[in-house]
Design a protein around this motif. Structure first.
Motif, short mmCIF file in Angstrom:
data_model
loop_
_atom_site.label_atom_id
_atom_site.label_comp_id
_atom_site.label_asym_id
_atom_site.label_seq_id
_atom_site.Cartn_x
_atom_site.Cartn_y
_atom_site.Cartn_z
N GLY A 87 1.92 -15.94 52.61
CA GLY A 87 2.65 -14.86 52.77
C GLY A 87 3.86 -14.72 51.96
N ALA A 88 4.20 -15.99 51.22
CA ALA A 88 5.35 -16.13 50.43
C ALA A 88 5.23 -17.26 49.62
N THR A 89 5.86 -17.47 48.31
CA THR A 89 5.96 -18.63 47.62
C THR A 89 6.31 -19.72 48.62
N THR A 90 5.63 -20.89 48.73
CA THR A 90 5.69 -21.89 49.56
C THR A 90 5.51 -23.13 49.02
N THR A 91 6.23 -24.17 49.44
CA THR A 91 5.93 -25.81 49.26
C THR A 91 5.77 -26.51 50.45
N TYR B 53 1.33 -15.11 45.30
CA TYR B 53 2.30 -16.15 45.52
C TYR B 53 1.94 -17.75 45.30
N GLN B 54 2.80 -18.51 44.93
CA GLN B 54 2.40 -19.86 44.39
C GLN B 54 2.48 -20.85 45.74
N LEU B 55 1.42 -21.53 46.08
CA LEU B 55 1.50 -22.41 47.14
C LEU B 55 1.47 -23.71 46.20
N THR B 56 2.15 -24.62 46.75
CA THR B 56 2.42 -25.97 46.27
C THR B 56 2.20 -27.10 47.48
N VAL B 57 1.26 -27.93 47.19
CA VAL B 57 1.18 -28.85 48.35
C VAL B 57 1.55 -30.20 47.58
N ASN B 58 2.28 -30.88 48.23
CA ASN B 58 3.17 -32.45 47.65
C ASN B 58 2.72 -33.44 48.44
N LYS B 59 2.54 -34.44 47.96
CA LYS B 59 2.24 -35.90 48.68
C LYS B 59 3.71 -36.31 49.13
N GLY B 60 3.75 -36.71 50.49
CA GLY B 60 5.08 -37.40 50.80
C GLY B 60 4.80 -38.94 51.08
N THR B 61 5.65 -39.53 51.70
CA THR B 61 5.73 -40.82 52.15
C THR B 61 4.09 -41.14 52.68
N GLY B 62 3.48 -42.31 52.29
CA GLY B 62 2.26 -42.81 52.69
C GLY B 62 1.16 -41.77 52.57
N ILE B 63 1.02 -40.91 51.39
CA ILE B 63 -0.21 -40.05 51.26
C ILE B 63 -0.76 -40.23 50.00
N SER B 64 -2.11 -40.55 49.74
CA SER B 64 -2.71 -40.95 48.70
C SER B 64 -3.05 -39.74 47.76
N GLY C 84 -2.17 -23.89 44.49
CA GLY C 84 -2.68 -22.86 43.52
C GLY C 84 -1.79 -21.54 43.71
N LYS C 85 -2.48 -20.61 43.17
CA LYS C 85 -2.06 -19.13 43.23
C LYS C 85 -2.80 -18.31 44.15
N TYR C 86 -2.10 -17.77 45.15
CA TYR C 86 -2.81 -16.81 46.01
C TYR C 86 -2.61 -15.31 46.25
N ILE C 87 -3.27 -14.37 46.70
CA ILE C 87 -3.18 -13.15 47.07
C ILE C 87 -2.37 -13.20 48.51
N SER C 88 -1.53 -12.52 48.70
CA SER C 88 -0.79 -12.45 49.94
C SER C 88 -2.07 -12.28 51.17
N GLY C 89 -1.98 -13.14 52.18
CA GLY C 89 -2.87 -12.78 53.30
C GLY C 89 -3.89 -13.88 53.14
N ARG C 90 -4.04 -14.36 51.90
CA ARG C 90 -5.18 -15.24 51.76
C ARG C 90 -5.27 -16.66 52.83
N VAL D 249 7.24 -27.69 55.94
CA VAL D 249 7.31 -26.76 54.96
C VAL D 249 8.70 -27.02 54.39
N SER D 250 8.67 -27.49 53.17
CA SER D 250 9.74 -27.96 52.08
C SER D 250 10.58 -26.79 51.78
N SER D 251 9.83 -25.48 51.55
CA SER D 251 10.58 -24.37 50.95
C SER D 251 9.50 -23.13 51.31
N GLY D 252 10.17 -21.86 51.58
CA GLY D 252 9.27 -20.71 51.78
C GLY D 252 8.89 -20.50 53.08
N GLY D 253 7.91 -19.55 53.46
CA GLY D 253 7.74 -19.05 54.70
C GLY D 253 6.35 -19.24 55.14
N SER D 254 5.38 -19.98 54.55
CA SER D 254 4.14 -19.97 55.28
C SER D 254 3.95 -21.37 55.91
#
Length: 268
Positions: free
Chosen positions: A123-127, A61-72, A78-84, A103-108
């Motif tokens: 455990g799922a594609t997550t943002t 699954y693809q895990l995407t970590v984004n910067k929101g308001t006030g984050i530098s 990255g891409k990770y095997i389910s359960g990682r 959690v902007s999208s997905g189920g992790s």
């Protein structure tokens, strides 16, 4: 066995090297696949080689970590095997205080959304999005050094702090002796604001209260404070009387006075 081989989806076999992490090979793309491993032996006379395949079905699954308001900065994408279990981290910008993960999208969901450094089990594609809250500004009421009527004045007050470091200042209102003062060409009875400096030549004595608004140029947070300035009356100039010798003879005479408002004094 004298060695092992690994294959993704049973297509191409690669000699496996002890101590090498093949995770990047397995997670080169998202989706489901089967990883195969088999033993090989250089003694083909006495051993059947290669061995039967051992297999493991995995989903990436693809895990995407984004910067929101006030984050530098953030980390963990990255891409990770389910359960990682993946470490995710966020750093708040100057002038902001860490808030939470969403959690902007997905189920992790992160293990602890209230911590800037935590883990998430994929455990799922997550943002995920990290957010922070703008700090309240520190900006206090102050009394500046007194000035004098009709005399050039320039004093600086202590500006705002605890924000991002860039601020603007505007005048909300001005009073003199409790009475509102209207601006004329940006000046209040001769006084004006520029940055954190109030300057000019006051055209009226009295106690001035400038209501000043500080604004964080980046976060937009504001804070008001009163800046008080006493403008004293100018000292009067004492008159001087020239020495006059006169004999009263019943007729009007004139004595000249210099200084002060000037003028003449008549006596009989």
């Amino acid at each position: 066995a004298t060695g092992y081989q690994i294959s993704i989806d049973g297509s191409t076999w690669t000699n496996a090297t002890s101590g090498v992490d093949y995770n990047s090979t397995i997670t080169a793309s998202t989706g489901s696949r089967t990883v195969y491993v088999r033993a090989v032996n250089s003694d083909t006379t006495n051993y059947s080689t290669p061995s039967s395949n051992a297999s493991k079905a995995v989903t990436v699954y693809q895990l995407t970590v984004n910067k929101g308001t006030g984050i530098s900065s953030v980390s963990g994408t990255g891409k990770y095997i389910s359960g990682r279990s993946v470490s995710i981290n966020a750093t708040a910008s100057t002038g902001y205080t860490w808030s939470k993960w969403t959690v902007s999208s997905g189920g992790s969901t992160p293990a602890d959304v209230s911590k800037a450094s935590t883990t998430v089990t994929v455990g799922a594609t997550t943002t995920l999005t990290a957010t922070a809250t703008a700090n309240a500004l520190t900006f206090s009421a102050q009394t500046l050094t007194a000035g004098t009527y009709n005399t050039a004045y320039s004093k600086t007050f202590t500006g705002a702090s605890n924000g991002t470091g860039t601020y603007t200042y505007t005048v909300n209102s001005v009073t003199c002796g409790g009475t509102a003062v209207k601006a004329s060409s940006g000046k209040y009875n001769g006084l004006s604001l520029s940055g954190t400096t109030i300057s000019g030549t006051p055209t009226k004595a009295g106690t001035y209260v400038f209501s000043i608004r500080a604004k964080d140029s980046n976060s937009g947070v504001t804070k008001d404070a009163n800046i008080t300035i006493v403008i004293n009356k100018a000292a009067s100039t004492n008159p001087t009387l020239k020495s006059v010798t006169a004999t009263y003879d019943g007729n009007p005479h004139t004595v000249t006075v210099s200084g002060g408002s000037g003028g003449t004094i008549k006596y009989r």
